[in-house]
Design an enzyme around this catalytic site. Structure first.
Site, PDB file in Angstrom:
ATOM      1  N   CYS A 152       0.846  -1.198   0.000  1.00  0.00           N
ATOM      2  CA  CYS A 152       0.000   0.000   0.000  1.00  0.00           C
ATOM      3  C   CYS A 152       0.880   1.247   0.000  1.00  0.00           C
ATOM      4  O   CYS A 152       1.681   1.439   0.923  1.00  0.00           O
ATOM      5  CB  CYS A 152      -0.914   0.006   1.222  1.00  0.00           C
ATOM      6  SG  CYS A 152      -1.850   1.533   1.423  1.00  0.00           S
ATOM      7  N   GLU A 204      -5.453   7.546   8.199  1.00  0.00           N
ATOM      8  CA  GLU A 204      -5.040   8.440   7.107  1.00  0.00           C
ATOM      9  C   GLU A 204      -3.549   8.760   7.268  1.00  0.00           C
ATOM     10  O   GLU A 204      -3.102   9.197   8.329  1.00  0.00           O
ATOM     11  CB  GLU A 204      -5.849   9.735   7.036  1.00  0.00           C
ATOM     12  CG  GLU A 204      -7.343   9.535   6.870  1.00  0.00           C
ATOM     13  CD  GLU A 204      -7.720   8.958   5.504  1.00  0.00           C
ATOM     14  OE1 GLU A 204      -6.865   8.905   4.606  1.00  0.00           O
ATOM     15  OE2 GLU A 204      -8.899   8.551   5.342  1.00  0.00           O
ATOM     16  N   SER A 205      -2.794   8.553   6.179  1.00  0.00           N
ATOM     17  CA  SER A 205      -1.336   8.674   6.249  1.00  0.00           C
ATOM     18  C   SER A 205      -0.875  10.064   6.658  1.00  0.00           C
ATOM     19  O   SER A 205       0.044  10.205   7.481  1.00  0.00           O
ATOM     20  CB  SER A 205      -0.716   8.295   4.896  1.00  0.00           C
ATOM     21  OG  SER A 205      -1.185   9.141   3.859  1.00  0.00           O
TER      22      SER A 205
END
Length: 367
Positions: A152, A204-205
């Site tokens: 990912c 959320e990155s």
């Protein structure tokens, strides 16, 4: 025993001095520093030597000075307080002095060394994927856990960020398409990546990375200056056509669609070439925009494997600055730690296209 040093009239003042660090930190007063105990110390009914008491008071004075010494003062002062308790308070041999720590999601009670190899404090990066029916692994208190998936790009953003900051974290790889029920209970939509700490979760990155900069400001990746911080985020947005090109490439199935992707990719690379005014998009060192962009750049090299694409090399001779930039990024320790080979990316994408994604591909190979 302090009778010859402190007159009894100073008892209220001495009590305030001894207990001020605890009230400052909103901590419960320890039993050995009660008013009656201090009274005994002043009136000569304490067995502790005068030298130890003077040392104890001096250390407490240092704590109060530390409190004003900067943003890491409270944590450093608390460590000094614990050390003072051990050195200055006579405890029976079978007892230990209490250890005071901050216990919150924002200020973790964690001691670690940020030096050493990038990612040296990260465990489980190449762990096997957890599918539906998998049991939830035990998470020790006061431990960071990153829920990830090895291929990912958004999870890779966080892996690189944490590797650069060298923060201790445990990685658990979760099937993003069919996550276990216990994961859905924590993260309602099952997003990857996600972070858990003491039962609290965020995802959320960009949110996770900025959270770690807030909690561990000594190793900030984002600039502390508000303008420069905003500029890095704007720059990342201006580079979004690069990451958009990757998803367009994955969606292309015909020569005509691939040709359109090539055209969009050329436009994105021209834009990136113009925006690159230093060694990195973050300036002379790797910055926020670089880390957030890199996972997509790493995968875009797969266009050279397409029989329909005009890209035989990536990024190609028309983009010398961006090509040199990619070479510099590949030599950065945190990038090396989080990077996967072109062959592994291609094998995963092929398995995904075939309807049976192999999240564990290359698990026993050097990543």
């Amino acid at each position: 025993m302090l009778y010859h040093v402190f007159p009894s009239a100073l008892l209220p003042l001495l009590t305030t001095v001894l207990l001020l660090p605890y009230s400052s930190f909103h901590l419960p007063y320890p039993p050995f520093l009660s008013y009656s105990t201090i009274f005994q110390m002043v009136m000569g009914r304490c067995s502790t030597s005068p030298a130890l008491c003077i040392q104890f008071l001096a250390n407490l004075a240092n704590i109060l000075v530390d409190q004003t010494a900067g943003e890491v003062g409270p944590m450093r002062s608390m460590e000094t307080l614990n050390r003072t308790m051990r050195q200055a308070i006579p405890y029976p041999a079978n007892q230990q002095p209490p250890h005071y720590t901050f216990r919150s999601f924002q200020n973790p009670p964690m001691t670690f060394h940020s030096y050493g190899p990038a990612g040296g404090n990260m465990k489980g990066l190449n762990s096997l994927i957890l599918h539906p029916g998998s049991y939830e692994p035990f998470l020790a208190p006061n431990t960071y856990r990153l829920y990830s998936m090895r291929f990912c790009p958004y999870a890779q953003r966080v892996v690189i960020y944490l590797a650069k900051k060298n923060i201790p974290v445990e990685v658990v790889n979760v099937n993003p398409d069919k996550p276990p029920n216990w994961y859905l209970a924590k993260i309602p939509k099952g997003q990857i990546p996600a972070l858990e700490y003491n039962g609290l979760t965020i995802w959320e990155s960009n949110v996770i990375n900025e959270y770690f900069d807030d909690v561990f400001p000594a190793s900030n990746v984002l600039p502390k200056d508000p303008y420069l911080k905003a500029h890095q985020k704007i720059l990342l947005e201006r580079l979004s056509s690069v990451s958009d090109s990757l998803f367009s490439f994955f969606a292309a199935t015909t020569p005509q669609e691939t040709a359109e992707v090539d055209q969009k990719l050329h436009e994105a690379l021209r834009n990136a070439e113009n925006l690159l005014t230093d060694k990195f998009f973050g300036g002379p060192v790797v910055g926020y925009a670089d880390i957030m962009l890199w996972p997509f750049v790493e995968r875009l090299e797969m266009v050279t494997l397409s029989p329909f694409s005009s890209f035989r090399y990536f990024p190609g001779q028309h983009y010398p600055k961006f090509g040199a930039y990619m070479a510099r990024m590949r030599n950065e320790p945190e990038i090396k730690f989080g990077m996967r080979s072109l062959a592994q990316h291609k094998a995963y994408v092929d398995s995904f296209d075939a309807g049976n994604p192999n999240y564990d591909y290359g698990i026993y190979q050097k990543h």
